[in-house]
Enzyme design. Structure first.
Site, PDB file in Angstrom:
ATOM      1  N   ASP A   1       0.814  -1.215   0.000  1.00 13.50           N
ATOM      2  CA  ASP A   1       0.000   0.000   0.000  1.00 13.50           C
ATOM      3  C   ASP A   1       0.843   1.257   0.000  1.00 13.50           C
ATOM      4  O   ASP A   1       2.061   1.206   0.158  1.00 13.50           O
ATOM      5  CB  ASP A   1      -0.961  -0.014   1.213  1.00 13.50           C
TER       6      ASP A   1
ATOM      7  N   HIS B   1      -6.886  -4.307  10.189  1.00 16.60           N
ATOM      8  CA  HIS B   1      -6.676  -4.166   8.738  1.00 16.60           C
ATOM      9  C   HIS B   1      -5.417  -4.906   8.295  1.00 16.60           C
ATOM     10  O   HIS B   1      -4.490  -5.112   9.072  1.00 16.60           O
ATOM     11  CB  HIS B   1      -6.650  -2.692   8.300  1.00 16.60           C
TER      12      HIS B   1
ATOM     13  N   ASN C   1      -6.695  -2.172  14.175  1.00 18.18           N
ATOM     14  CA  ASN C   1      -8.137  -2.371  13.981  1.00 18.18           C
ATOM     15  C   ASN C   1      -8.427  -3.594  13.102  1.00 18.18           C
ATOM     16  O   ASN C   1      -9.546  -3.759  12.618  1.00 18.18           O
ATOM     17  CB  ASN C   1      -8.772  -1.110  13.374  1.00 18.18           C
TER      18      ASN C   1
ATOM     19  N   GLU D   1      -9.492  -1.743   5.292  1.00 15.90           N
ATOM     20  CA  GLU D   1     -10.015  -1.314   6.585  1.00 15.90           C
ATOM     21  C   GLU D   1     -11.294  -2.073   6.951  1.00 15.90           C
ATOM     22  O   GLU D   1     -12.018  -2.521   6.057  1.00 15.90           O
ATOM     23  CB  GLU D   1     -10.343   0.182   6.511  1.00 15.90           C
TER      24      GLU D   1
HETATM   25  C1  GLP Z   1       0.000   0.297   8.396  1.00 19.36           C
HETATM   26  C2  GLP Z   1       0.083  -0.504   7.092  1.00 19.36           C
HETATM   27  C3  GLP Z   1      -0.167  -1.962   7.327  1.00 19.36           C
HETATM   28  C4  GLP Z   1       0.597  -2.426   8.548  1.00 19.36           C
HETATM   29  C5  GLP Z   1       0.064  -1.723   9.757  1.00 19.36           C
HETATM   30  C6  GLP Z   1       0.629  -2.200  11.078  1.00 19.36           C
HETATM   31  O1  GLP Z   1      -1.241   0.879   8.605  1.00 19.36           O
HETATM   32  N1  GLP Z   1      -0.810  -0.028   6.092  1.00 19.36           N
HETATM   33  O2  GLP Z   1       0.186  -2.690   6.170  1.00 19.36           O
HETATM   34  O3  GLP Z   1       0.479  -3.806   8.700  1.00 19.36           O
HETATM   35  O4  GLP Z   1       0.379  -0.374   9.581  1.00 19.36           O
HETATM   36  O5  GLP Z   1       1.578  -1.316  11.593  1.00 19.36           O
HETATM   37  P1  GLP Z   1       2.513  -1.606  12.816  1.00 19.36           P
HETATM   38  O6  GLP Z   1       3.397  -2.719  12.411  1.00 19.36           O
HETATM   39  O7  GLP Z   1       3.278  -0.316  12.990  1.00 19.36           O
HETATM   40  O8  GLP Z   1       1.654  -1.923  13.966  1.00 19.36           O
END
Ligand code: GLP
Length: 242
Positions: free
Chosen positions: A67, A138, A136, A143
């Site tokens: 993404d 995702h 959340n 989402e």
């Molecule tokens: C972002 C990305 C996700 C990722 C998520 C988790 O929002 N779009 O692909 O998995 O963060 O982040 P973290 O590893 O910082 O908890």
């Protein structure tokens, strides 16, 4: 889903980096799906260490990231593209032409998403998709919603996701873009093998719902229950509610 639990986040990173290196060495043209966020940072560090030690050669591998924020180009230090260069791409021998990122600054977002889907298909599909887990539920930027989108698509970010990404934007939630481009749920589920990593106690509740709860678009990661070769790699803290 196959669940593996390791002592701590460093162990998850170390073992997974070795496993990725093994896959790349066994099939040098491996197509890797990659993720951003705090969780995979130790993994990228381990992969860079293995590469510097001559234990993995990425020269024939390809990558596709999940993404990108809408409106940000790779030259923007807050973009996921810049993040990937900082933590991984700039330190290994991946060929630039085989690194694939969604262009957040593309004029026509829908067209950009279509280009991405075609590029994945042209590469022969994703062999190994690495995922993180949003607080959340995702994955990528799919989402929680009443319904999920199958293919790569432009999407609006939920307040929780904007808060979780504020660190990249000087801790100012209001500076986090309201939209993004993301691989869709089908794009992700088409990967031949999926490894989701989650570490830390803050993810424990979400991990429990993803693995033991119903398959629901309200918890997008729960769709991984439908995949034949989905693995969840956790540290003890993230596994504490299972
Ligand atoms: C972002 C990305 C996700 C990722 C998520 C988790 O929002 N779009 O692909 O998995 O963060 O982040 P973290 O590893 O910082 O908890």
């Amino acid at each position: 889903m196959r669940v593996r639990v390791y002592r701590d986040a460093e162990s998850v990173a170390r073992v997974l980096a070795r496993e990725i290196a093994r896959c790349v060495n066994a099939g040098p043209a491996l197509v890797l799906g990659l993720s951003t966020g705090r969780t995979p940072i130790p993994l990228y560090r381990e992969l860079v260490t293995l590469h510097r030690a001559g234990r993995v050669d990425f020269s024939r591998a390809s990558t596709f990231n999940l993404d990108e924020f809408a409106g940000l180009s790779c030259s923007d230090p807050r973009s996921y593209c810049a993040f990937m260069h900082r933590h991984f791409f700039d330190h290994v021998n991946l060929r630039r032409a085989r690194i694939h990122m969604l262009d957040g600054a593309a004029k026509h977002a829908a067209r950009e998403c279509l280009r991405y889907e075609r590029a994945i298909a042209r590469a022969g599909g994703i062999d190994l998709q690495i995922l993180g887990l949003g607080m959340n539920g995702h994955i990528g930027f799919n989402e929680p919603a009443r319904a999920l989108v199958a293919g790569t698509h432009p999407t609006r970010l939920r307040p929780a996701s904007r808060r979780a990404n504020a660190a990249l934007f000087g801790h100012r939630v209001s500076a986090v873009p309201k939209a993004a481009l993301s691989m869709g749920m089908a794009t992700i589920l088409h990967a031949r093998r999926i490894v989701l990593i989650a570490t830390g106690a803050s993810k424990a509740g979400c991990v429990q719902r993803m693995i033991e709860g119903p398959v629901t678009p309200r918890m997008p990661a729960s769709f991984l229950q439908l995949h034949r070769h989905a693995e969840v790699w956790l540290d003890r803290a993230a596994a504490s509610r299972l």
